[in-house]
Structures are given as structure tokens and as C-alpha cells.
Scaffold this motif. Structure first.
Motif, PDB file in Angstrom:
ATOM      1  N   GLU A 177      92.417  -3.597  68.451  1.00 38.01           N
ATOM      2  CA  GLU A 177      91.300  -2.699  68.727  1.00 38.01           C
ATOM      3  C   GLU A 177      91.284  -1.609  67.660  1.00 38.01           C
ATOM      4  O   GLU A 177      92.338  -1.122  67.241  1.00 38.01           O
ATOM      5  N   ASP A 178      90.090  -1.257  67.224  1.00 37.52           N
ATOM      6  CA  ASP A 178      89.956  -0.246  66.183  1.00 37.52           C
ATOM      7  C   ASP A 178      88.760   0.639  66.501  1.00 37.52           C
ATOM      8  O   ASP A 178      87.687   0.135  66.866  1.00 37.52           O
ATOM      9  N   PHE A 179      88.934   1.935  66.381  1.00 41.40           N
ATOM     10  CA  PHE A 179      87.863   2.896  66.653  1.00 41.40           C
ATOM     11  C   PHE A 179      87.630   3.731  65.395  1.00 41.40           C
ATOM     12  O   PHE A 179      88.584   4.202  64.776  1.00 41.40           O
ATOM     13  N   GLN A 180      86.365   3.883  65.035  1.00 39.19           N
ATOM     14  CA  GLN A 180      86.025   4.601  63.811  1.00 39.19           C
ATOM     15  C   GLN A 180      84.928   5.622  64.065  1.00 39.19           C
ATOM     16  O   GLN A 180      83.963   5.349  64.780  1.00 39.19           O
ATOM     17  N   LEU A 181      85.090   6.783  63.462  1.00 45.14           N
ATOM     18  CA  LEU A 181      84.063   7.813  63.406  1.00 45.14           C
ATOM     19  C   LEU A 181      83.911   8.203  61.950  1.00 45.14           C
ATOM     20  O   LEU A 181      84.887   8.580  61.294  1.00 45.14           O
ATOM     21  N   GLY A 182      82.700   8.056  61.413  1.00 45.14           N
ATOM     22  CA  GLY A 182      82.548   8.289  59.984  1.00 45.14           C
ATOM     23  C   GLY A 182      81.173   8.799  59.607  1.00 45.14           C
ATOM     24  O   GLY A 182      80.277   8.931  60.449  1.00 45.14           O
ATOM     25  N   PHE A 183      81.044   9.072  58.330  1.00 46.59           N
ATOM     26  CA  PHE A 183      79.787   9.567  57.761  1.00 46.59           C
ATOM     27  C   PHE A 183      79.463   8.765  56.514  1.00 46.59           C
ATOM     28  O   PHE A 183      80.348   8.484  55.701  1.00 46.59           O
ATOM     29  N   SER A 184      78.208   8.376  56.386  1.00 51.89           N
ATOM     30  CA  SER A 184      77.750   7.655  55.204  1.00 51.89           C
ATOM     31  C   SER A 184      76.558   8.394  54.611  1.00 51.89           C
ATOM     32  O   SER A 184      75.551   8.589  55.295  1.00 51.89           O
ATOM     33  N   PRO A 185      76.637   8.819  53.344  1.00 53.53           N
ATOM     34  CA  PRO A 185      75.513   9.535  52.741  1.00 53.53           C
ATOM     35  C   PRO A 185      74.301   8.642  52.503  1.00 53.53           C
ATOM     36  O   PRO A 185      73.174   9.137  52.439  1.00 53.53           O
ATOM     37  N   VAL A 186      74.549   7.335  52.350  1.00 59.20           N
ATOM     38  CA  VAL A 186      73.442   6.383  52.162  1.00 59.20           C
ATOM     39  C   VAL A 186      73.687   5.203  53.103  1.00 59.20           C
ATOM     40  O   VAL A 186      74.317   4.216  52.736  1.00 59.20           O
ATOM     41  N   MET A 187      73.182   5.313  54.317  1.00 59.11           N
ATOM     42  CA  MET A 187      73.320   4.211  55.263  1.00 59.11           C
ATOM     43  C   MET A 187      72.340   3.081  54.955  1.00 59.11           C
ATOM     44  O   MET A 187      72.649   1.918  55.177  1.00 59.11           O
ATOM     45  N   GLN A 188      71.179   3.459  54.436  1.00 59.16           N
ATOM     46  CA  GLN A 188      70.154   2.447  54.232  1.00 59.16           C
ATOM     47  C   GLN A 188      69.082   2.937  53.270  1.00 59.16           C
ATOM     48  O   GLN A 188      68.640   4.084  53.338  1.00 59.16           O
ATOM     49  N   LEU A 189      68.694   2.053  52.351  1.00 60.56           N
ATOM     50  CA  LEU A 189      67.549   2.253  51.466  1.00 60.56           C
ATOM     51  C   LEU A 189      66.547   1.161  51.785  1.00 60.56           C
ATOM     52  O   LEU A 189      66.832  -0.022  51.589  1.00 60.56           O
ATOM     53  N   ALA A 190      65.374   1.541  52.319  1.00 63.02           N
ATOM     54  CA  ALA A 190      64.425   0.560  52.847  1.00 63.02           C
ATOM     55  C   ALA A 190      63.100   0.579  52.094  1.00 63.02           C
ATOM     56  O   ALA A 190      62.615   1.640  51.683  1.00 63.02           O
ATOM     57  N   PHE A 191      62.530  -0.614  51.970  1.00 63.90           N
ATOM     58  CA  PHE A 191      61.192  -0.794  51.394  1.00 63.90           C
ATOM     59  C   PHE A 191      60.314  -1.336  52.508  1.00 63.90           C
ATOM     60  O   PHE A 191      60.585  -2.407  53.069  1.00 63.90           O
ATOM     61  N   ASN A 192      59.253  -0.609  52.851  1.00 64.14           N
ATOM     62  CA  ASN A 192      58.510  -0.848  54.083  1.00 64.14           C
ATOM     63  C   ASN A 192      57.044  -1.204  53.825  1.00 64.14           C
ATOM     64  O   ASN A 192      56.434  -0.731  52.857  1.00 64.14           O
ATOM     65  N   TYR A 193      56.510  -2.005  54.759  1.00 58.97           N
ATOM     66  CA  TYR A 193      55.095  -2.369  54.751  1.00 58.97           C
ATOM     67  C   TYR A 193      54.501  -1.946  56.104  1.00 58.97           C
ATOM     68  O   TYR A 193      55.047  -2.260  57.155  1.00 58.97           O
ATOM     69  N   HIS A 194      53.386  -1.231  56.060  1.00 63.34           N
ATOM     70  CA  HIS A 194      52.741  -0.699  57.278  1.00 63.34           C
ATOM     71  C   HIS A 194      51.473  -1.495  57.588  1.00 63.34           C
ATOM     72  O   HIS A 194      50.667  -1.797  56.700  1.00 63.34           O
ATOM     73  N   PHE A 195      51.331  -1.846  58.874  1.00 62.13           N
ATOM     74  CA  PHE A 195      50.151  -2.618  59.272  1.00 62.13           C
ATOM     75  C   PHE A 195      49.730  -2.260  60.694  1.00 62.13           C
ATOM     76  O   PHE A 195      50.448  -1.569  61.416  1.00 62.13           O
TER      77      PHE A 195
END
Length: 251
Positions: free
Chosen positions: A233-251
Motif C-alpha cells: 500500500e502506498d499513499f501520496q500527497l503531492g503538487f504538480s505545476p503542470v498537471m495537464q496541457l489541453a487542446f480543446n474543441y467547443h461545440f
């Protein structure tokens, strides 16, 4: 003592999933949808991308669903002869290692606007809260076993032919992020998110060993097969400065 995933975690996540899926379905006719491909530049090896579907319930809040996966299958052939310098002793083996890897992740959450949006600006800030479940399988295997055509080892020799772990990991967790979105035009946008995450991982590991040895008790012998199943078992608490870079389409 055998450890299991706490049932309260599973009940909470299952309830949240059904609630958000119900909200998605009930609002399916209102328009204001968004679909995107999210890249994870800090985690390209394990989770390189996510497909994101968002439903904006109003100008201030919306629902979002994420799905990502990966599957790979590779094989490698090994053949080895131990370089003894006499003519009596020899040791050789050969085998094919099949390496299977699979990853699946799904998430559900809400996204909400931070502050008042300037209608003349292409930028706006938002917050996001997600619950997620991940399953990771690493399964190297020698399906045909290890073939030892010659085993005439010297007393005291111990040679490992194949040594590997098969691992299954289930991860449940949540993340709280903040992001900024830039509208290129009315239908395309780019967004960037960072934030905190908390997760609990539950792993089962089975160790496999194929080896040859020569001792006074058994003479020339072979060690083969799985060892004892281990659980972690492993438990983690962390911070990520860039969790996601997304390219989006709106409709």
C-alpha cells in the motif's frame, strides 16, 4: 493479514461517479460541450494523454470526464552460454520474454470559473476538482519457461537466468487544480492546469525466478517458477505545476 481496499473509499467514489454521470445525461440537450486532448508533460511515460469531455451547465460551472489508456506488447529472446574454460563443465540457457503493459485511467469532476470573466479578454481562470481511478498492469512472462540444454556446473555455482516481477496496481485518488484557458477563436482553445493531488495505491507483486545452481545437497539443479505473492500500500500527497496541457474543441 490480508489487506483490502477500504470499502468506504469505493462506496464514495461509486456514488460520485453515478451522480456525475446522471448530471451529464440529464443536461445532454443543452449544448455548450467541449472535448479536448490533454497531454501530461511531466508524466509522459505512464500517462501521456487524456481525452477530456466537458459539459458546461452555465457560464460559471461545468462537469468533466477524463479517460486515458495504454497497451503495449513486446518480446525479447535471450540465449546464453557460460564461458567455462574447461571441457567438463558447461551451463547454457535460452528463453523468450513476453512483456505486456496496460494502463487505464478514468476521472470525473467539476470545473468552475474563478473571478469575473472579461468579455473582451481571451483568457480566463478556472478551478477544477476531480476524483479518479487508475489500473496499471506490468506482466513480463516466460510462457514457454527457460530451456536449459546443458547444466554441468561447478560446485558452488549459482547463475540467474531470468528474474522479474509481475505487478498489478489499483490507484484511487483526487486532485484539486487551478488552470488558465486561452481562446484562439470561438471553437478552439488551449488550457494549462496545475495543482495538488492525493492518492492511495494498492499493489500485488508476484516474483518469478529461473536459475541454475550446484551444491553438495542437490548437485546440478534448477530453480524455477513463482515465489510468494506480496501486497503493498502506498499513499501520496503531492503538487504538480503542470498537471495537464489541453487542446480543446467547443461545440
Amino acid at each position: 493479514m490480508k489487506k483490502v481496499i477500504p470499502t468506504t473509499w469505493l462506496k464514495a467514489i461509486t456514488t460520485l461517479y453515478f451522480l456525475l454521470i446522471t448530471l451529464f445525461t440529464s443536461s445532454a440537450q443543452q449544448g455548450n460541450w467541449e472535448i479536448g486532448i490533454g497531454l501530461r508533460p511531466l508524466n509522459l511515460k505512464d500517462e501521456p494523454y487524456t481525452i477530456i469531455l466537458k459539459k458546461h451547465l452555465s457560464s460559471k460551472i461545468g462537469l468533466r470526464f477524463g479517460l486515458s489508456g495504454m497497451y503495449s506488447l513486446s518480446s525479447e529472446h535471450f540465449e546464453y552460454t557460460h564461458p567455462y574454460f574447461d571441457t567438463i563443465h558447461s551451463f547454457s540457457y535460452r528463453y523468450t520474454l513476453i512483456d505486456t503493459k496496460m494502463y487505464l485511467s478514468t476521472s470525473l469532476g467539476i470545473q468552475y470559473r474563478i473571478g469575473k470573466r472579461n468579455p473582451n479578454s481571451r483568457f480566463f481562470w478556472y478551478g477544477a476538482s476531480d476524483a479518479y481511478v487508475k489500473y496499471h498492469l506490468e506482466k513480463p512472462d516466460v510462457p514457454d519457461g527457460v530451456y536449459f540444454p546443458i547444466v554441468m556446473m561447478r560446485l558452488g555455482d549459482y547463475i540467474v537466468a531470468a528474474d522479474y516481477d509481475q505487478r498489478k496496481t489499483l490507484t484511487v485518488g483526487g486532485r484539486q487544480g487551478i488552470g488558465i484557458q486561452y481562446f484562439i477563436n470561438t471553437i478552439f482553445s488551449v488550457s494549462l492546469e496545475g495543482g495538488f493531488f492525493y492518492q492511495a495505491s494498492f499493489s500485488k507483486v508476484n516474483h518469478f525466478l529461473f536459475a541454475g545452481l550446484h551444491n553438495e545437497t542437490v548437485g546440478n539443479g534448477i530453480i524455477a517458477g513463482p515465489g510468494t505473492m506480496r501486497e503493498y500500500e502506498d499513499f501520496q500527497l503531492g503538487f504538480s505545476p503542470v498537471m495537464q496541457l489541453a487542446f480543446n474543441y467547443h461545440f
